[in-house]
Write a protein that holds these residues in place. Structure first.
Motif, PDB file in Angstrom:
ATOM      1  N   GLY A 115      18.355  -6.492   2.712  1.00  0.00           N
ATOM      2  CA  GLY A 115      19.089  -7.344   3.640  1.00  0.00           C
ATOM      3  C   GLY A 115      18.377  -8.569   3.258  1.00  0.00           C
ATOM      4  N   HIS A 116      19.231  -9.660   3.601  1.00  0.00           N
ATOM      5  CA  HIS A 116      18.525 -10.887   3.719  1.00  0.00           C
ATOM      6  C   HIS A 116      17.282 -10.975   4.229  1.00  0.00           C
ATOM      7  CE1 HIS A 116      22.234 -12.168   1.692  1.00  0.00           C
ATOM      8  NE2 HIS A 116      22.955 -12.466   3.099  1.00  0.00           N
ATOM      9  N   GLY A 117      16.258 -11.495   3.900  1.00  0.00           N
ATOM     10  CA  GLY A 117      15.038 -11.764   4.348  1.00  0.00           C
ATOM     11  C   GLY A 117      14.161 -10.422   4.597  1.00  0.00           C
ATOM     12  N   GLY A 118      14.960  -9.183   4.037  1.00  0.00           N
ATOM     13  CA  GLY A 118      14.218  -7.853   4.080  1.00  0.00           C
ATOM     14  C   GLY A 118      12.833  -8.000   2.993  1.00  0.00           C
ATOM     15  N   MET A 119      12.180  -7.008   3.170  1.00  0.00           N
ATOM     16  CA  MET A 119      10.986  -6.805   2.596  1.00  0.00           C
ATOM     17  C   MET A 119      11.119  -5.596   1.483  1.00  0.00           C
ATOM     18  SD  MET A 119       6.823  -6.948   3.630  1.00  0.00           S
ATOM     19  CE  MET A 119       6.929  -8.557   4.290  1.00  0.00           C
ATOM     20  N   SER A 120      10.889  -5.756   0.270  1.00  0.00           N
ATOM     21  CA  SER A 120      11.042  -4.692  -0.499  1.00  0.00           C
ATOM     22  C   SER A 120       9.777  -3.777  -0.385  1.00  0.00           C
ATOM     23  CB  SER A 120      10.673  -5.172  -2.084  1.00  0.00           C
ATOM     24  OG  SER A 120       9.423  -5.915  -2.177  1.00  0.00           O
ATOM     25  N   CYS A 121       9.994  -2.395  -0.777  1.00  0.00           N
ATOM     26  CA  CYS A 121       8.785  -1.594  -0.610  1.00  0.00           C
ATOM     27  C   CYS A 121       7.518  -1.979  -1.348  1.00  0.00           C
ATOM     28  CB  CYS A 121       9.418  -0.167  -1.310  1.00  0.00           C
ATOM     29  SG  CYS A 121       8.086   1.237  -1.013  1.00  0.00           S
ATOM     30  N   GLY A 122       7.457  -2.391  -2.193  1.00  0.00           N
ATOM     31  CA  GLY A 122       6.440  -2.976  -2.833  1.00  0.00           C
ATOM     32  C   GLY A 122       5.531  -3.958  -2.215  1.00  0.00           C
ATOM     33  N   MET A 123       6.336  -5.162  -1.344  1.00  0.00           N
ATOM     34  CA  MET A 123       6.028  -5.986  -0.627  1.00  0.00           C
ATOM     35  C   MET A 123       5.438  -5.362   0.564  1.00  0.00           C
ATOM     36  SD  MET A 123       5.728  -8.703  -2.536  1.00  0.00           S
ATOM     37  CE  MET A 123       5.007  -9.669  -1.250  1.00  0.00           C
ATOM     38  N   LYS A 124       5.998  -4.520   1.079  1.00  0.00           N
ATOM     39  CA  LYS A 124       5.390  -3.720   2.399  1.00  0.00           C
ATOM     40  C   LYS A 124       4.015  -3.150   1.951  1.00  0.00           C
ATOM     41  CE  LYS A 124       9.844  -2.723   4.807  1.00  0.00           C
ATOM     42  NZ  LYS A 124      10.691  -1.762   5.351  1.00  0.00           N
ATOM     43  N   THR A 125       3.872  -2.559   0.696  1.00  0.00           N
ATOM     44  CA  THR A 125       2.737  -2.036   0.212  1.00  0.00           C
ATOM     45  C   THR A 125       1.664  -2.831   0.271  1.00  0.00           C
ATOM     46  OG1 THR A 125       3.976  -0.279  -0.926  1.00  0.00           O
ATOM     47  CG2 THR A 125       1.655  -0.480  -1.364  1.00  0.00           C
ATOM     48  N   VAL A 126       2.090  -4.009  -0.294  1.00  0.00           N
ATOM     49  CA  VAL A 126       0.980  -5.218  -0.617  1.00  0.00           C
ATOM     50  C   VAL A 126       0.490  -5.533   0.896  1.00  0.00           C
ATOM     51  CG1 VAL A 126       0.748  -7.678  -1.154  1.00  0.00           C
ATOM     52  CG2 VAL A 126       1.867  -6.055  -2.676  1.00  0.00           C
ATOM     53  N   ARG A 127       1.431  -5.868   1.846  1.00  0.00           N
ATOM     54  CA  ARG A 127       1.093  -6.357   2.972  1.00  0.00           C
ATOM     55  C   ARG A 127       0.192  -5.208   3.745  1.00  0.00           C
ATOM     56  NH1 ARG A 127       5.375  -7.482   7.859  1.00  0.00           N
ATOM     57  NH2 ARG A 127       5.620  -5.326   7.940  1.00  0.00           N
ATOM     58  N   LEU A 128       0.629  -3.958   3.688  1.00  0.00           N
ATOM     59  CA  LEU A 128      -0.316  -2.726   4.170  1.00  0.00           C
ATOM     60  C   LEU A 128      -1.626  -2.844   3.900  1.00  0.00           C
ATOM     61  CD1 LEU A 128      -0.641  -0.272   5.799  1.00  0.00           C
ATOM     62  CD2 LEU A 128       0.086   0.933   3.994  1.00  0.00           C
ATOM     63  N   ILE A 129      -1.926  -2.894   2.393  1.00  0.00           N
ATOM     64  CA  ILE A 129      -3.252  -3.193   1.758  1.00  0.00           C
ATOM     65  C   ILE A 129      -3.729  -4.366   2.067  1.00  0.00           C
ATOM     66  CG2 ILE A 129      -4.334  -3.404  -0.551  1.00  0.00           C
ATOM     67  CD1 ILE A 129      -2.342  -1.696  -1.851  1.00  0.00           C
ATOM     68  N   MET A 130      -3.221  -5.613   2.320  1.00  0.00           N
ATOM     69  CA  MET A 130      -3.893  -6.873   2.920  1.00  0.00           C
ATOM     70  C   MET A 130      -4.488  -6.480   4.083  1.00  0.00           C
ATOM     71  SD  MET A 130      -3.790 -10.002   1.198  1.00  0.00           S
ATOM     72  CE  MET A 130      -3.294 -11.140   2.705  1.00  0.00           C
ATOM     73  N   VAL A 131      -3.737  -5.750   5.167  1.00  0.00           N
ATOM     74  CA  VAL A 131      -4.196  -5.699   6.452  1.00  0.00           C
ATOM     75  C   VAL A 131      -5.428  -4.589   6.402  1.00  0.00           C
ATOM     76  CG1 VAL A 131      -3.620  -4.301   8.504  1.00  0.00           C
ATOM     77  CG2 VAL A 131      -2.112  -5.855   7.420  1.00  0.00           C
ATOM     78  N   LEU A 132      -5.404  -3.511   5.541  1.00  0.00           N
ATOM     79  CA  LEU A 132      -6.570  -2.700   5.384  1.00  0.00           C
ATOM     80  C   LEU A 132      -7.758  -3.293   4.900  1.00  0.00           C
ATOM     81  CD1 LEU A 132      -5.037   0.658   3.913  1.00  0.00           C
ATOM     82  CD2 LEU A 132      -5.658  -0.002   6.244  1.00  0.00           C
ATOM     83  N   PHE A 133      -7.758  -4.342   3.854  1.00  0.00           N
ATOM     84  CA  PHE A 133      -8.821  -5.041   3.162  1.00  0.00           C
ATOM     85  C   PHE A 133      -9.405  -5.958   4.340  1.00  0.00           C
ATOM     86  CE2 PHE A 133      -7.393  -5.066  -1.665  1.00  0.00           C
ATOM     87  CZ  PHE A 133      -7.912  -3.631  -1.633  1.00  0.00           C
ATOM     88  N   ASN A 134      -8.593  -6.344   5.095  1.00  0.00           N
ATOM     89  CA  ASN A 134      -9.031  -7.525   5.890  1.00  0.00           C
ATOM     90  C   ASN A 134      -9.808  -6.819   7.211  1.00  0.00           C
ATOM     91  OD1 ASN A 134      -8.349 -10.603   5.261  1.00  0.00           O
ATOM     92  ND2 ASN A 134      -6.506  -9.452   4.689  1.00  0.00           N
ATOM     93  N   VAL A 135      -9.405  -5.669   7.327  1.00  0.00           N
ATOM     94  CA  VAL A 135     -10.106  -4.871   8.494  1.00  0.00           C
ATOM     95  C   VAL A 135     -11.198  -4.590   7.818  1.00  0.00           C
ATOM     96  CG1 VAL A 135     -10.205  -2.750   9.545  1.00  0.00           C
ATOM     97  CG2 VAL A 135      -8.056  -3.888   9.457  1.00  0.00           C
ATOM     98  N   VAL A 136     -11.575  -4.129   6.486  1.00  0.00           N
ATOM     99  CA  VAL A 136     -12.835  -4.065   5.988  1.00  0.00           C
ATOM    100  C   VAL A 136     -13.547  -5.301   6.027  1.00  0.00           C
ATOM    101  CG1 VAL A 136     -13.978  -3.394   3.689  1.00  0.00           C
ATOM    102  CG2 VAL A 136     -11.997  -2.199   4.484  1.00  0.00           C
ATOM    103  N   PHE A 137     -13.142  -6.238   5.935  1.00  0.00           N
ATOM    104  CA  PHE A 137     -13.665  -7.746   5.777  1.00  0.00           C
ATOM    105  C   PHE A 137     -14.234  -7.798   7.124  1.00  0.00           C
ATOM    106  CE2 PHE A 137     -11.433  -9.790   2.138  1.00  0.00           C
ATOM    107  CZ  PHE A 137     -12.171  -9.490   1.399  1.00  0.00           C
ATOM    108  N   PHE A 138     -13.287  -7.504   8.108  1.00  0.00           N
ATOM    109  CA  PHE A 138     -13.950  -7.923   9.518  1.00  0.00           C
ATOM    110  C   PHE A 138     -15.079  -7.287   9.842  1.00  0.00           C
ATOM    111  CE2 PHE A 138     -13.671  -7.517  14.188  1.00  0.00           C
ATOM    112  CZ  PHE A 138     -13.213  -8.744  14.569  1.00  0.00           C
ATOM    113  N   LEU A 139     -14.889  -5.679   9.532  1.00  0.00           N
ATOM    114  CA  LEU A 139     -15.876  -4.767   9.883  1.00  0.00           C
ATOM    115  C   LEU A 139     -17.274  -5.243   9.158  1.00  0.00           C
ATOM    116  CD1 LEU A 139     -14.196  -1.256   9.840  1.00  0.00           C
ATOM    117  CD2 LEU A 139     -15.043  -2.819  11.813  1.00  0.00           C
ATOM    118  N   ILE A 140     -17.071  -5.714   7.835  1.00  0.00           N
ATOM    119  CA  ILE A 140     -18.453  -6.235   7.176  1.00  0.00           C
ATOM    120  C   ILE A 140     -18.985  -7.540   7.891  1.00  0.00           C
ATOM    121  CG2 ILE A 140     -19.025  -7.383   4.859  1.00  0.00           C
ATOM    122  CD1 ILE A 140     -17.079  -5.456   3.548  1.00  0.00           C
ATOM    123  N   GLY A 141     -18.100  -8.046   8.232  1.00  0.00           N
ATOM    124  CA  GLY A 141     -18.634  -9.382   9.076  1.00  0.00           C
ATOM    125  C   GLY A 141     -19.197  -8.964  10.209  1.00  0.00           C
TER     126      GLY A 141
END
Length: 297
Positions: free
Chosen positions: A2-28
């Motif tokens: 739908g309008h403004g909806g997020m594709s499956c690929g972009m949802k995957t990108v967002r999930l990976i971003m969150v996981l990577f940044n949790v790793v960054f936070f823990l490394i920090g």
């Protein structure tokens, strides 16, 4: 979608971003803890005296190389904490300002890391040439020996002199490149307090430091020297028999080299993650822009 909806690929990108940044936070968090540990641990407190930025006695004491490293680790840990926070908030809440700030910081970190890597590759060849003479000069100007800790009538040794004794005792090394570094020590009182008229005159003065010699099977101790065991090392300090032949510079290099593979592997992994998160951030920002254009049209 739908309008403004997020594709499956972009949802995957967002999930990976969150996981990577949790790793960054823990490394920090881990880097912050490591930096604080470097600043307060007794071993590093002794090593910082051994690694001053300047060995010129006419210059007021300032930061040591280890303190600079500790501060750099704390700063890097703090930056990664901020990066992890911005990345998680930007990816989960789709806050464009956070994503832009995050992308700029990650890009800056990548540039700094590449610059530091190039600097160390170029500087490594000259490091020993520049650093070893400074350490040898430190011995000549400041080494006084540990005997003043036993005999109150002697002036107390300087922190740099004590640091040399702690390092040689714990690392089982002698001097910078070897025992000959002590031949020119001008402030060292070489008098053997255990000499008696029954002994030959050649045994009146030490040739090498007591802490360059074995003192039995003792565990490392960065808080106290085994003062009650110093006499056991007297013969070695007089004639050099069983003295530690390896210089402390080589001992430190070997210690660093033993962890080099893991450090390089960790640095490569972090750099790859940073590159991926930068790409994903640009993808999310572009999607946000496309959605804005779509709605405005």
């Amino acid at each position: 979608m739908g309008h403004g909806g997020m594709s499956c690929g972009m949802k995957t990108v967002r999930l990976i971003m969150v996981l990577f940044n949790v790793v960054f936070f823990l490394i920090g968090v881990a880097l912050l803890a490591l930096g604080i540990y470097v600043m307060v641990d007794p071993k590093f407190q002794k090593l910082k005296e051994f690694l001053p930025l300047s060995t010129d006695p006419g210059i007021a004491k300032g930061l040591s190389y280890l303190e600079v490293i500790g501060i750099a680790i704390i700063v890097l840990g703090s930056v990664l904490l901020v990066v992890g926070f911005l990345g998680c908030c930007g990816a989960m809440k789709q806050v464009k300002l956070f994503l832009i700030c995050y992308g700029l910081i990650v890009a800056l970190i990548i540039i700094v890391e590449v610059a530091i890597t190039i600097y160390f590759v170029v500087f490594q060849a000259n490091f020993k040439i520049q650093f070893v003479p400074k350490l040898q000069q430190s011995i000549k100007n400041t080494y006084e020996g540990p005997l003043a800790l036993i005999y109150e009538e002697m002036p107390k040794p300087s922190p740099i002199s004590l640091a040399w004794d702690f390092i040689m005792y714990n690392f089982q090394c002698c001097g910078v490149e070897g025992k000959l570094d002590f031949y020119g020590a001008t402030n060292w009182n070489r008098t053997n307090p255990w000499w008696s008229p029954l002994l030959p005159p050649t045994m009146k003065e030490f040739v090498y430091p007591l802490t360059c010699c074995p003192m039995g099977s003792l565990k490392q101790n960065w808080n106290d020297l085994p003062l009650d065991r110093l006499q056991q090392a007297a013969n070695c300090a007089l004639n050099g028999i069983n003295i530690y032949e390896t210089g402390c510079y080589n001992k430190l290099v070997d210690l660093l080299n033993s962890t080099r593979t893991w450090v390089i592997a960790a640095a490569v992994v972090v750099l790859v993650i940073e590159l991926l998160t930068f790409i994903f951030t640009m993808a999310l920002c572009c999607r946000e822009r496309k959605d804005t254009i779509y709605y405005s049209s």
